[in-house]
Motif scaffolding. Structure first.
Motif, PDB file in Angstrom:
ATOM      1  N   ILE A   1       0.843  -1.207   0.000  1.00 30.08           N
ATOM      2  CA  ILE A   1       0.000   0.000   0.000  1.00 30.08           C
ATOM      3  C   ILE A   1       0.875   1.252   0.000  1.00 30.08           C
ATOM      4  O   ILE A   1       0.617   2.214  -0.736  1.00 30.08           O
ATOM      5  CB  ILE A   1      -0.963  -0.004   1.203  1.00 30.08           C
ATOM      6  N   ILE A   2       1.924   1.246   0.801  1.00 26.57           N
ATOM      7  CA  ILE A   2       2.826   2.404   0.862  1.00 26.57           C
ATOM      8  C   ILE A   2       3.481   2.621  -0.498  1.00 26.57           C
ATOM      9  O   ILE A   2       3.547   3.759  -0.982  1.00 26.57           O
ATOM     10  CB  ILE A   2       3.895   2.220   1.951  1.00 26.57           C
ATOM     11  N   ALA A   3       3.951   1.556  -1.119  1.00 25.61           N
ATOM     12  CA  ALA A   3       4.597   1.677  -2.429  1.00 25.61           C
ATOM     13  C   ALA A   3       3.633   2.268  -3.444  1.00 25.61           C
ATOM     14  O   ALA A   3       4.017   3.114  -4.260  1.00 25.61           O
ATOM     15  CB  ALA A   3       5.102   0.314  -2.889  1.00 25.61           C
ATOM     16  N   ASP A   4       2.382   1.842  -3.378  1.00 21.99           N
ATOM     17  CA  ASP A   4       1.379   2.378  -4.296  1.00 21.99           C
ATOM     18  C   ASP A   4       1.154   3.869  -4.045  1.00 21.99           C
ATOM     19  O   ASP A   4       1.123   4.667  -4.981  1.00 21.99           O
ATOM     20  CB  ASP A   4       0.072   1.601  -4.145  1.00 21.99           C
ATOM     21  N   CYS A   5       1.030   4.256  -2.784  1.00 20.51           N
ATOM     22  CA  CYS A   5       0.805   5.670  -2.441  1.00 20.51           C
ATOM     23  C   CYS A   5       2.008   6.545  -2.785  1.00 20.51           C
ATOM     24  O   CYS A   5       1.851   7.669  -3.261  1.00 20.51           O
ATOM     25  CB  CYS A   5       0.488   5.805  -0.954  1.00 20.51           C
ATOM     26  N   ALA A   6       3.200   6.022  -2.518  1.00 27.98           N
ATOM     27  CA  ALA A   6       4.427   6.801  -2.736  1.00 27.98           C
ATOM     28  C   ALA A   6       4.949   6.664  -4.162  1.00 27.98           C
ATOM     29  O   ALA A   6       5.936   7.310  -4.510  1.00 27.98           O
ATOM     30  CB  ALA A   6       5.498   6.360  -1.750  1.00 27.98           C
ATOM     31  N   GLN A   7       4.303   5.832  -4.953  1.00 25.32           N
ATOM     32  CA  GLN A   7       4.720   5.583  -6.331  1.00 25.32           C
ATOM     33  C   GLN A   7       6.183   5.168  -6.402  1.00 25.32           C
ATOM     34  O   GLN A   7       6.991   5.754  -7.130  1.00 25.32           O
ATOM     35  CB  GLN A   7       4.440   6.803  -7.215  1.00 25.32           C
ATOM     36  N   THR A   8       6.500   4.161  -5.602  1.00 25.63           N
ATOM     37  CA  THR A   8       7.850   3.620  -5.564  1.00 25.63           C
ATOM     38  C   THR A   8       7.757   2.102  -5.455  1.00 25.63           C
ATOM     39  O   THR A   8       6.660   1.550  -5.438  1.00 25.63           O
ATOM     40  CB  THR A   8       8.661   4.240  -4.402  1.00 25.63           C
ATOM     41  N   SER A   9       8.876   1.457  -5.368  1.00 24.21           N
ATOM     42  CA  SER A   9       8.868  -0.014  -5.333  1.00 24.21           C
ATOM     43  C   SER A   9       8.694  -0.547  -3.916  1.00 24.21           C
ATOM     44  O   SER A   9       9.075   0.098  -2.933  1.00 24.21           O
ATOM     45  CB  SER A   9      10.173  -0.556  -5.919  1.00 24.21           C
ATOM     46  N   VAL A  10       8.124  -1.738  -3.842  1.00 21.21           N
ATOM     47  CA  VAL A  10       7.977  -2.424  -2.562  1.00 21.21           C
ATOM     48  C   VAL A  10       9.359  -2.684  -1.969  1.00 21.21           C
ATOM     49  O   VAL A  10       9.559  -2.563  -0.753  1.00 21.21           O
ATOM     50  CB  VAL A  10       7.188  -3.746  -2.739  1.00 21.21           C
ATOM     51  N   GLU A  11      10.325  -3.007  -2.830  1.00 21.87           N
ATOM     52  CA  GLU A  11      11.686  -3.275  -2.379  1.00 21.87           C
ATOM     53  C   GLU A  11      12.271  -2.064  -1.654  1.00 21.87           C
ATOM     54  O   GLU A  11      12.933  -2.202  -0.625  1.00 21.87           O
ATOM     55  CB  GLU A  11      12.586  -3.666  -3.558  1.00 21.87           C
ATOM     56  N   TYR A  12      12.028  -0.867  -2.188  1.00 21.03           N
ATOM     57  CA  TYR A  12      12.528   0.352  -1.542  1.00 21.03           C
ATOM     58  C   TYR A  12      11.876   0.527  -0.173  1.00 21.03           C
ATOM     59  O   TYR A  12      12.551   0.896   0.799  1.00 21.03           O
ATOM     60  CB  TYR A  12      12.279   1.577  -2.419  1.00 21.03           C
ATOM     61  N   ILE A  13      10.581   0.276  -0.090  1.00 19.12           N
ATOM     62  CA  ILE A  13       9.867   0.425   1.180  1.00 19.12           C
ATOM     63  C   ILE A  13      10.454  -0.538   2.221  1.00 19.12           C
ATOM     64  O   ILE A  13      10.725  -0.142   3.360  1.00 19.12           O
ATOM     65  CB  ILE A  13       8.357   0.133   1.005  1.00 19.12           C
ATOM     66  N   ILE A  14      10.666  -1.775   1.810  1.00 15.66           N
ATOM     67  CA  ILE A  14      11.213  -2.778   2.733  1.00 15.66           C
ATOM     68  C   ILE A  14      12.622  -2.394   3.171  1.00 15.66           C
ATOM     69  O   ILE A  14      12.965  -2.454   4.360  1.00 15.66           O
ATOM     70  CB  ILE A  14      11.186  -4.171   2.071  1.00 15.66           C
ATOM     71  N   GLU A  15      13.445  -1.943   2.209  1.00 14.18           N
ATOM     72  CA  GLU A  15      14.822  -1.525   2.533  1.00 14.18           C
ATOM     73  C   GLU A  15      14.816  -0.364   3.522  1.00 14.18           C
ATOM     74  O   GLU A  15      15.549  -0.369   4.513  1.00 14.18           O
ATOM     75  CB  GLU A  15      15.548  -1.125   1.244  1.00 14.18           C
ATOM     76  N   LEU A  16      13.986   0.631   3.262  1.00 13.35           N
ATOM     77  CA  LEU A  16      13.899   1.798   4.147  1.00 13.35           C
ATOM     78  C   LEU A  16      13.381   1.386   5.521  1.00 13.35           C
ATOM     79  O   LEU A  16      13.884   1.858   6.553  1.00 13.35           O
ATOM     80  CB  LEU A  16      12.988   2.853   3.515  1.00 13.35           C
ATOM     81  N   GLY A  17      12.396   0.492   5.539  1.00  7.18           N
ATOM     82  CA  GLY A  17      11.858   0.020   6.811  1.00  7.18           C
ATOM     83  C   GLY A  17      12.894  -0.712   7.638  1.00  7.18           C
ATOM     84  O   GLY A  17      12.985  -0.522   8.850  1.00  7.18           O
ATOM     85  N   LYS A  18      13.692  -1.532   6.974  1.00  4.90           N
ATOM     86  CA  LYS A  18      14.731  -2.279   7.691  1.00  4.90           C
ATOM     87  C   LYS A  18      15.815  -1.336   8.213  1.00  4.90           C
ATOM     88  O   LYS A  18      16.274  -1.494   9.349  1.00  4.90           O
ATOM     89  CB  LYS A  18      15.359  -3.344   6.772  1.00  4.90           C
ATOM     90  N   LYS A  19      16.215  -0.374   7.412  1.00  5.63           N
ATOM     91  CA  LYS A  19      17.252   0.576   7.848  1.00  5.63           C
ATOM     92  C   LYS A  19      16.809   1.381   9.066  1.00  5.63           C
ATOM     93  O   LYS A  19      17.634   1.821   9.860  1.00  5.63           O
ATOM     94  CB  LYS A  19      17.600   1.546   6.712  1.00  5.63           C
ATOM     95  N   ASN A  20      15.508   1.582   9.181  1.00  4.82           N
ATOM     96  CA  ASN A  20      14.975   2.376  10.294  1.00  4.82           C
ATOM     97  C   ASN A  20      14.326   1.507  11.369  1.00  4.82           C
ATOM     98  O   ASN A  20      13.571   2.012  12.200  1.00  4.82           O
ATOM     99  CB  ASN A  20      13.985   3.410   9.746  1.00  4.82           C
ATOM    100  N   HIS A  21      14.629   0.227  11.330  1.00  4.67           N
ATOM    101  CA  HIS A  21      14.175  -0.739  12.347  1.00  4.67           C
ATOM    102  C   HIS A  21      12.662  -0.753  12.504  1.00  4.67           C
ATOM    103  O   HIS A  21      12.138  -0.857  13.605  1.00  4.67           O
ATOM    104  CB  HIS A  21      14.851  -0.450  13.686  1.00  4.67           C
ATOM    105  N   LEU A  22      11.973  -0.630  11.370  1.00  8.27           N
ATOM    106  CA  LEU A  22      10.512  -0.665  11.387  1.00  8.27           C
ATOM    107  C   LEU A  22       9.977  -1.953  10.778  1.00  8.27           C
ATOM    108  O   LEU A  22       8.790  -2.228  10.858  1.00  8.27           O
ATOM    109  CB  LEU A  22       9.931   0.549  10.644  1.00  8.27           C
ATOM    110  N   LEU A  23      10.849  -2.736  10.168  1.00  8.47           N
ATOM    111  CA  LEU A  23      10.470  -4.031   9.587  1.00  8.47           C
ATOM    112  C   LEU A  23      11.436  -5.102  10.050  1.00  8.47           C
ATOM    113  O   LEU A  23      12.580  -4.856  10.321  1.00  8.47           O
ATOM    114  CB  LEU A  23      10.453  -3.986   8.054  1.00  8.47           C
TER     115      LEU A  23
END
Length: 91
Positions: A69-91
């Motif tokens: 859902i975030i990737a769709d809203c932000a018009q970016t890839s799911v991979e980027y969302i997961i990478e960003l989440g992991k870097k910020n200890h949210l995933l």
């Protein structure tokens, strides 16, 4: 206002402004400085948009939205969302 709309300069003051505008446009150094400033402002605007998007993604992750859902809203890839989440200890 007519001058700003591209109409012919009327009146002494507007003619003087028109002459100064033409003189500045002909000055190569001033043109370079303006273009440099314009490019810097564009870069800063793009960085601001990127930072805002990143902050939005992180906020959505904190609220528990799915990466899809975030990737769709932000018009970016799911991979980027997961990478960003992991870097910020949210995933």
């Amino acid at each position: 206002m007519r001058y700003v709309d591209g109409k012919a300069a009327e009146g002494v003051f507007v003619q003087e402004v028109d002459e100064e505008v033409r003189r500045v446009k002909q000055h190569d150094e001033t043109r370079r400085e303006y273009m440099t400033l314009a490019m810097e402002l564009k870069r800063q605007r793009q960085e601001g948009i990127a930072e805002g998007t990143r902050n939005m993604i992180l906020a959505m992750l904190q609220k528990g939205f799915s990466a899809e859902i975030i990737a769709d809203c932000a018009q970016t890839s799911v991979e980027y969302i997961i990478e960003l989440g992991k870097k910020n200890h949210l995933l």
